[in-house]
Design a protein around this motif. Structure first.
Motif, PDB file in Angstrom:
ATOM      1  N   MET A  29       0.721  -1.142  -0.080  1.00  0.00           N
ATOM      2  CA  MET A  29      -0.218   0.004   0.011  1.00  0.00           C
ATOM      3  C   MET A  29       0.704   1.270   0.035  1.00  0.00           C
ATOM      4  SD  MET A  29      -2.795   1.251   2.717  1.00  0.00           S
ATOM      5  CE  MET A  29      -3.702   2.514   1.848  1.00  0.00           C
ATOM      6  N   THR A  30       0.706   2.116  -0.915  1.00  0.00           N
ATOM      7  CA  THR A  30       1.745   3.227  -1.035  1.00  0.00           C
ATOM      8  C   THR A  30       0.558   4.513  -0.414  1.00  0.00           C
ATOM      9  OG1 THR A  30       0.656   3.798  -3.251  1.00  0.00           O
ATOM     10  CG2 THR A  30       2.656   2.546  -3.101  1.00  0.00           C
ATOM     11  N   TYR A  31       1.373   5.344   0.206  1.00  0.00           N
ATOM     12  CA  TYR A  31       0.690   6.576   0.689  1.00  0.00           C
ATOM     13  C   TYR A  31       0.896   7.886   0.126  1.00  0.00           C
ATOM     14  CZ  TYR A  31       0.220   3.493   4.762  1.00  0.00           C
ATOM     15  OH  TYR A  31      -0.066   2.476   5.548  1.00  0.00           O
ATOM     16  N   LYS A  32      -0.062   8.587   0.082  1.00  0.00           N
ATOM     17  CA  LYS A  32       0.231   9.937  -0.557  1.00  0.00           C
ATOM     18  C   LYS A  32       1.397  10.807   0.349  1.00  0.00           C
ATOM     19  CE  LYS A  32      -2.081  14.197  -1.729  1.00  0.00           C
ATOM     20  NZ  LYS A  32      -3.020  14.964  -1.997  1.00  0.00           N
ATOM     21  N   ASN A  33       1.352  10.570   1.557  1.00  0.00           N
ATOM     22  CA  ASN A  33       2.265  11.203   2.522  1.00  0.00           C
ATOM     23  C   ASN A  33       2.668   9.763   3.332  1.00  0.00           C
ATOM     24  OD1 ASN A  33       3.707  12.276   4.939  1.00  0.00           O
ATOM     25  ND2 ASN A  33       3.044  14.256   4.195  1.00  0.00           N
ATOM     26  N   ALA A  34       4.064   9.488   3.452  1.00  0.00           N
ATOM     27  CA  ALA A  34       4.422   8.245   4.004  1.00  0.00           C
ATOM     28  C   ALA A  34       4.607   8.490   5.325  1.00  0.00           C
ATOM     29  CB  ALA A  34       6.031   7.743   3.419  1.00  0.00           C
ATOM     30  N   VAL A  35       4.584   9.674   5.838  1.00  0.00           N
ATOM     31  CA  VAL A  35       4.601   9.872   7.429  1.00  0.00           C
ATOM     32  C   VAL A  35       3.123  10.025   7.823  1.00  0.00           C
ATOM     33  CG1 VAL A  35       5.517  11.484   9.057  1.00  0.00           C
ATOM     34  CG2 VAL A  35       7.160  10.695   7.405  1.00  0.00           C
ATOM     35  N   LEU A  36       2.704  11.104   7.431  1.00  0.00           N
ATOM     36  CA  LEU A  36       1.152  11.538   8.092  1.00  0.00           C
ATOM     37  C   LEU A  36      -0.001  10.398   7.582  1.00  0.00           C
ATOM     38  CD1 LEU A  36       1.072  15.192   6.867  1.00  0.00           C
ATOM     39  CD2 LEU A  36       1.826  14.315   9.097  1.00  0.00           C
ATOM     40  N   ASP A  37       0.338   9.663   6.861  1.00  0.00           N
ATOM     41  CA  ASP A  37      -0.622   8.545   6.449  1.00  0.00           C
ATOM     42  C   ASP A  37      -0.390   7.362   6.926  1.00  0.00           C
ATOM     43  OD1 ASP A  37      -1.870  10.435   4.760  1.00  0.00           O
ATOM     44  OD2 ASP A  37      -0.995   9.706   3.129  1.00  0.00           O
ATOM     45  N   ASP A  38       0.966   7.136   7.774  1.00  0.00           N
ATOM     46  CA  ASP A  38       1.066   5.780   8.263  1.00  0.00           C
ATOM     47  C   ASP A  38       0.931   5.776   9.537  1.00  0.00           C
ATOM     48  OD1 ASP A  38       2.306   3.381   9.021  1.00  0.00           O
ATOM     49  OD2 ASP A  38       4.023   3.696   7.498  1.00  0.00           O
ATOM     50  N   GLN A  39      -0.230   5.252  10.131  1.00  0.00           N
ATOM     51  CA  GLN A  39      -0.313   5.577  11.682  1.00  0.00           C
ATOM     52  C   GLN A  39       0.655   4.446  12.464  1.00  0.00           C
ATOM     53  OE1 GLN A  39      -2.734   7.397  13.178  1.00  0.00           O
ATOM     54  NE2 GLN A  39      -2.788   8.054  11.008  1.00  0.00           N
ATOM     55  N   GLU A  40       1.039   3.493  11.962  1.00  0.00           N
ATOM     56  CA  GLU A  40       1.943   2.346  12.462  1.00  0.00           C
ATOM     57  C   GLU A  40       3.243   3.122  12.863  1.00  0.00           C
ATOM     58  OE1 GLU A  40       4.131  -2.045  11.507  1.00  0.00           O
ATOM     59  OE2 GLU A  40       2.528  -1.183  10.136  1.00  0.00           O
ATOM     60  N   LEU A  41       3.775   3.682  11.832  1.00  0.00           N
ATOM     61  CA  LEU A  41       4.885   4.588  11.926  1.00  0.00           C
ATOM     62  C   LEU A  41       5.008   5.586  13.013  1.00  0.00           C
ATOM     63  CD1 LEU A  41       7.549   5.726  10.768  1.00  0.00           C
ATOM     64  CD2 LEU A  41       6.691   7.020   9.406  1.00  0.00           C
ATOM     65  N   GLN A  42       3.608   6.293  12.978  1.00  0.00           N
ATOM     66  CA  GLN A  42       3.669   7.324  14.008  1.00  0.00           C
ATOM     67  C   GLN A  42       3.395   6.621  15.468  1.00  0.00           C
ATOM     68  OE1 GLN A  42       0.306  10.064  13.078  1.00  0.00           O
ATOM     69  NE2 GLN A  42       0.675  10.057  10.906  1.00  0.00           N
ATOM     70  N   ALA A  43       2.986   5.622  15.515  1.00  0.00           N
ATOM     71  CA  ALA A  43       2.676   4.841  16.880  1.00  0.00           C
ATOM     72  C   ALA A  43       4.411   4.506  17.258  1.00  0.00           C
ATOM     73  CB  ALA A  43       1.928   3.725  16.736  1.00  0.00           C
ATOM     74  N   GLY A  44       5.093   4.045  16.219  1.00  0.00           N
ATOM     75  CA  GLY A  44       6.455   3.539  16.588  1.00  0.00           C
ATOM     76  C   GLY A  44       7.354   4.879  17.125  1.00  0.00           C
ATOM     77  N   LEU A  45       7.054   6.118  16.448  1.00  0.00           N
ATOM     78  CA  LEU A  45       7.735   7.307  16.879  1.00  0.00           C
ATOM     79  C   LEU A  45       7.337   7.578  18.107  1.00  0.00           C
ATOM     80  CD1 LEU A  45       7.494   9.119  13.457  1.00  0.00           C
ATOM     81  CD2 LEU A  45       9.839   8.204  14.487  1.00  0.00           C
ATOM     82  N   SER A  46       6.338   7.619  18.401  1.00  0.00           N
ATOM     83  CA  SER A  46       5.634   7.967  19.709  1.00  0.00           C
ATOM     84  C   SER A  46       6.113   7.065  20.734  1.00  0.00           C
ATOM     85  CB  SER A  46       4.005   8.091  19.782  1.00  0.00           C
ATOM     86  OG  SER A  46       3.522   8.997  18.927  1.00  0.00           O
ATOM     87  N   SER A  47       6.257   5.646  20.462  1.00  0.00           N
ATOM     88  CA  SER A  47       6.688   4.682  21.605  1.00  0.00           C
ATOM     89  C   SER A  47       7.890   4.970  21.888  1.00  0.00           C
ATOM     90  CB  SER A  47       6.629   3.405  20.972  1.00  0.00           C
ATOM     91  OG  SER A  47       7.765   3.003  20.064  1.00  0.00           O
ATOM     92  N   ILE A  48       9.031   5.868  21.247  1.00  0.00           N
ATOM     93  CA  ILE A  48      10.295   6.347  21.533  1.00  0.00           C
ATOM     94  C   ILE A  48      10.275   7.405  22.590  1.00  0.00           C
ATOM     95  CG2 ILE A  48      12.454   7.562  20.908  1.00  0.00           C
ATOM     96  CD1 ILE A  48      11.984   6.229  17.990  1.00  0.00           C
ATOM     97  N   ASN A  49       9.058   8.335  22.523  1.00  0.00           N
ATOM     98  CA  ASN A  49       8.958   9.297  23.386  1.00  0.00           C
ATOM     99  C   ASN A  49       7.759  10.052  22.870  1.00  0.00           C
ATOM    100  OD1 ASN A  49       9.128  12.449  23.999  1.00  0.00           O
ATOM    101  ND2 ASN A  49      10.048  11.364  25.731  1.00  0.00           N
ATOM    102  N   PRO A  50       6.622  10.116  23.230  1.00  0.00           N
ATOM    103  CA  PRO A  50       5.498  10.993  22.895  1.00  0.00           C
ATOM    104  C   PRO A  50       5.492  12.348  22.153  1.00  0.00           C
ATOM    105  CG  PRO A  50       4.961   9.915  24.841  1.00  0.00           C
ATOM    106  CD  PRO A  50       6.215   9.740  24.924  1.00  0.00           C
ATOM    107  N   LYS A  51       6.476  13.345  22.836  1.00  0.00           N
ATOM    108  CA  LYS A  51       6.620  14.445  22.413  1.00  0.00           C
ATOM    109  C   LYS A  51       7.778  14.359  20.986  1.00  0.00           C
ATOM    110  CE  LYS A  51       6.278  17.062  26.422  1.00  0.00           C
ATOM    111  NZ  LYS A  51       6.742  17.878  27.801  1.00  0.00           N
ATOM    112  N   PHE A  52       8.685  13.581  21.083  1.00  0.00           N
ATOM    113  CA  PHE A  52       9.492  13.076  19.936  1.00  0.00           C
ATOM    114  C   PHE A  52       8.526  12.814  18.796  1.00  0.00           C
ATOM    115  CE2 PHE A  52      11.863   9.944  17.616  1.00  0.00           C
ATOM    116  CZ  PHE A  52      12.820  10.824  17.071  1.00  0.00           C
TER     117      PHE A  52
END
Length: 116
Positions: free
Chosen positions: A1-24
């Protein structure tokens, strides 16, 4: 599945980033999401560029390492394992053979774990 925006459209990626630190995670999502939203370079090319940056920076190991996430991102955007391997070969010339070798090792590990 390709995204229009590989960061803003990928909830799994965002969850991974937040797991490092929510503010990060929030900061990365906002800033990187804006950069990934720029229109002239397609998402697959941007994902491959991030892997090239990882080779140069040697960011393929350790807690919070981006290499695996960037490989996953590139695959989601339509890149193939063969294209990523060719990119690593190309990077030997510009970043050094030893840096690319470590990334090949991590790439093999990434795909071995993905098959489990």
């Amino acid at each position: 599945m390709t995204y229009k925006n590989a960061v803003l459209d990928d909830q799994e990626l965002q969850a991974g980033l937040s797991s490092i630190n929510p503010k990060f995670g929030d900061f990365c999502t906002r800033v990187a999401g804006e950069a990934w939203g720029l229109p002239l370079i397609d998402q697959k090319t941007k994902a491959l560029i991030t892997i090239a940056v990882d080779v140069v920076n040697q960011d393929q190991t350790g807690a919070g390492n981006p290499f695996g996430a960037h490989v996953a991102m590139a695959l989601k955007q339509g890149a193939t394992r063969e294209e990523i391997e060719e990119l690593l070969l190309f990077m030997c010339v510009y970043a050094g053979f030893n840096k690319a070798a470590g990334c090949f090792g991590m790439l093999n590990e990434f795909f071995a774990n993905a098959e489990k």
